[in-house]
Design an enzyme around this catalytic site. Sequence first.
Site, PDB file in Angstrom:
ATOM      1  N   VAL A  97      85.577  49.819  59.444  1.00  0.00           N
ATOM      2  CA  VAL A  97      85.713  51.130  58.804  1.00  0.00           C
ATOM      3  C   VAL A  97      87.076  51.185  58.130  1.00  0.00           C
ATOM      4  CG1 VAL A  97      85.695  53.624  59.123  1.00  0.00           C
ATOM      5  CG2 VAL A  97      84.251  52.167  60.579  1.00  0.00           C
ATOM      6  N   GLU A  98      87.069  51.267  56.817  1.00  0.00           N
ATOM      7  CA  GLU A  98      88.315  51.358  56.042  1.00  0.00           C
ATOM      8  C   GLU A  98      88.573  52.820  55.710  1.00  0.00           C
ATOM      9  OE1 GLU A  98      90.427  49.008  55.120  1.00  0.00           O
ATOM     10  OE2 GLU A  98      89.340  47.096  55.285  1.00  0.00           O
ATOM     11  N   THR A  99      89.638  53.391  56.261  1.00  0.00           N
ATOM     12  CA  THR A  99      89.985  54.789  56.006  1.00  0.00           C
ATOM     13  C   THR A  99      90.986  54.884  54.855  1.00  0.00           C
ATOM     14  OG1 THR A  99      91.816  54.791  57.584  1.00  0.00           O
ATOM     15  CG2 THR A  99      89.648  55.280  58.462  1.00  0.00           C
TER      16      THR A  99
ATOM     17  N   ILE B 188      85.659  52.963  52.980  1.00  0.00           N
ATOM     18  CA  ILE B 188      84.485  52.103  52.856  1.00  0.00           C
ATOM     19  C   ILE B 188      84.077  51.599  54.239  1.00  0.00           C
ATOM     20  CG2 ILE B 188      83.566  49.960  51.842  1.00  0.00           C
ATOM     21  CD1 ILE B 188      85.586  50.225  49.616  1.00  0.00           C
TER      22      ILE B 188
END
Length: 309
Positions: free
Chosen positions: A261-263, A199
Amino acid sequence: MITLNQSYTYEELLRNLQESVAQYPDFTVYKEVGESHDERSIPMLRVGLGLDALILTAGIHGKESINPVLLTRMAQEYSQAYQDNLNMGNYPVRELLDHCSICFLPIVNPDGYVIATESFNAIRNPILRQACKMRGVDWPYWKYNARTVDINRNFPCKSYIQQQFGEYPASEQETKALIRVFEQCDTIGYLDFHSRGRIIYYYRQAMPFSYNQRNHKLARYMQKLSNYSLGKQEEEYLSRLNGGSPVNYYSELLHRPAITVETVEENADFPLNPSCQERTYEEIRMLPLEIIAQSVGNSEPLKNPQKIR
């Protein structure tokens, strides 16, 4: 160069960053921006000759062990592309990094990283080691620093809330180090990489509509490259204790784009499996170049550089 889909110690990542300067001395600078409470260096590698910079951070939460490896690899790949005057996709790396350098800080919380990848025994200070053990969190799930403080909730912004005794805004050495980077560099924006859900979070509640509109536009470009979802406005603070993050602080301090930035997948368990590194890297490897391309108004490839996928 970092090989993906394998684990790395803190010392190995540090060595890779330092070796980049030896290999690419004309356009890289290595700097220790601070030191952790257990006396580990907090490294920064600046790549490019642009006077302005885009700041990238990872490893603020110890257990999120994938992104420190990926940002180290990214710094190496960008450096090689710059030296050889290559395009990455449609992005002319040398041209972009001559407009705007990138400051890579892959391991903002080195004590947390060594705990989550090695165990509490990696902490050398016996008082800190015992305090960590008493927190009641198993070491593979450790997100704090060696003083058991969540760095991602320690920045002196409007949303900061004290979460434990002995903590106050910017009480931690890791927090102070990143604040100095924000204050000392002329920056165009800030990307903070975490690991939960694929997300992109762009909305900043404390900022005006015009700011969030610009952030949303950049996030949409990033979404097209990564195929990640966009976070909803109401998700910025899932509870009152979710404030005090570096993106909150940076946005309020400088009024420039600050995006999280969520990986990796939402249901990924800790410790994170190194096998997800390659896929995740392909998802995020172009994002900083897109941000710089948008800032200089030029995302078209040059005619001369050789294109690499």
